[in-house]
Design a protein around this motif. Sequence first.
Motif, short mmCIF file in Angstrom:
data_model
loop_
_atom_site.label_atom_id
_atom_site.label_comp_id
_atom_site.label_asym_id
_atom_site.label_seq_id
_atom_site.Cartn_x
_atom_site.Cartn_y
_atom_site.Cartn_z
N ASN A 115 1.30 -0.96 -0.01
CA ASN A 115 0.23 0.07 -0.43
C ASN A 115 0.71 1.62 0.32
O ASN A 115 1.60 1.73 1.35
CB ASN A 115 -0.63 -0.26 0.88
CG ASN A 115 -2.14 1.08 1.86
OD1 ASN A 115 -1.96 2.39 0.51
ND2 ASN A 115 -2.42 1.38 2.36
N ASN A 116 0.94 2.00 -1.31
CA ASN A 116 2.00 2.91 -1.20
C ASN A 116 1.39 4.09 0.08
O ASN A 116 2.81 5.36 -0.23
CB ASN A 116 1.88 3.63 -2.57
CG ASN A 116 2.59 2.55 -3.62
OD1 ASN A 116 3.66 2.18 -3.72
ND2 ASN A 116 1.57 2.59 -5.38
N ALA A 117 -0.11 3.89 0.33
CA ALA A 117 -0.23 5.62 0.70
C ALA A 117 0.37 5.31 2.64
O ALA A 117 0.45 6.21 2.66
CB ALA A 117 -2.08 5.45 0.96
N LEU A 118 0.93 3.58 2.84
CA LEU A 118 1.41 4.20 4.04
C LEU A 118 3.06 3.73 4.02
O LEU A 118 3.38 3.14 5.30
CB LEU A 118 0.92 2.65 4.81
CG LEU A 118 -0.58 2.62 4.40
CD1 LEU A 118 -0.27 0.52 5.83
CD2 LEU A 118 -1.16 2.89 5.29
N LYS A 119 3.28 4.26 2.25
CA LYS A 119 4.91 4.55 3.26
C LYS A 119 6.11 5.20 3.66
O LYS A 119 5.40 6.40 4.06
CB LYS A 119 5.47 4.50 1.30
CG LYS A 119 6.84 4.26 0.87
CD LYS A 119 6.75 4.56 -0.75
CE LYS A 119 8.26 3.85 -0.91
NZ LYS A 119 7.89 2.68 -1.20
N GLY A 120 6.48 4.48 5.16
CA GLY A 120 7.38 5.20 6.27
C GLY A 120 6.05 4.33 7.43
O GLY A 120 7.05 4.83 8.61
N ASN A 121 4.98 4.40 6.99
CA ASN A 121 4.74 4.67 8.38
C ASN A 121 4.02 2.80 8.52
O ASN A 121 2.32 2.98 9.29
CB ASN A 121 2.75 5.58 8.03
CG ASN A 121 3.04 6.96 8.02
OD1 ASN A 121 4.08 6.97 9.73
ND2 ASN A 121 2.61 7.70 7.75
N GLU A 122 3.78 2.11 7.74
CA GLU A 122 3.67 0.57 7.73
C GLU A 122 3.71 0.16 9.09
O GLU A 122 2.66 -0.25 9.61
CB GLU A 122 4.71 -0.61 7.12
CG GLU A 122 4.51 0.09 5.29
CD GLU A 122 5.70 0.85 5.33
OE1 GLU A 122 5.86 1.47 4.44
OE2 GLU A 122 5.67 1.30 5.88
N ALA A 123 4.71 0.62 9.86
CA ALA A 123 4.87 -0.67 11.16
C ALA A 123 3.46 0.75 12.12
O ALA A 123 2.82 -0.15 13.03
CB ALA A 123 6.00 -0.10 11.87
#
Length: 265
Positions: A115-123
């Motif tokens: 999900n590109n919208a979550l890039k950097g915020n996955e965790a």
Amino acid sequence: MMTAHIKDKTLLQANNVSLRYGDNIILRDINFCIKDIIRPDMQQGQVISLIGRSGIGKTQLFKILSGLQQPTGGSVTIHDGQTVRAGDMGVIFQNYYLFEWRTVYQSLMLAAQKNNALKGNEAAMIEHYAKAFHLEAELKKYPQQLSGGQRQRASIIQQLLKGSDFLLLDEPFSGLDVCVLDNVTDLLLQVSVSDELKTLIIVSHDITTSVAISDTVLIMGNEAGKPGATIKKEIDLVERDLAWKKDIKKEKAFIDTVEEIKACL
């Protein structure tokens, strides 16, 4: 008074969908249209309950809507007329598919990374959903170490993290205790208003719970003298002023609607 809203562009269209195996007609003349519901000053996704008795063909229609099975006739299109394909929708089956050789956290991270919208915020998002679904203590476990209800919740989170506009849920309320059931229904409501185009389609035997968070009900059944199941009735809960309300289950009009649905089955 009915909540102010308009129904705008078509998000999903089922057009004369039919399914047969040899001479056995399973589905026929399935027609319905899901439109983008727009409400003033808020994002409003769509929540549709697909209800029918056991063995009527809900699972087959579920697979057709998700692009996992081709209809014998007719079509399912999304957005601007594009034929639905496998992978276009987040699908949560009853058997809660998870990667058995990965921990829950590893499976969820794999989904989040798509999900590109979550890039950097996955965790952070994994932690958010794990807390909301009471799964924080299970993230390091493998699927075989989970109960059925825990597997189900992990599977729901997995699809939420992928971020598809469409989320198809097969019996999402089965096997949940009351506390977790309330959490899951609240979270599905949160998901539905997270994006204007987010559309949830729920197949459930728990009529009261699914209808309470829906704006539309599609009732599947047979018609006298005709083979195969079809959509017998569509109920617009917004028109009845029964959508988007807390504690709706206590209202007489809601109770009457649930009884009306049961009488159709």
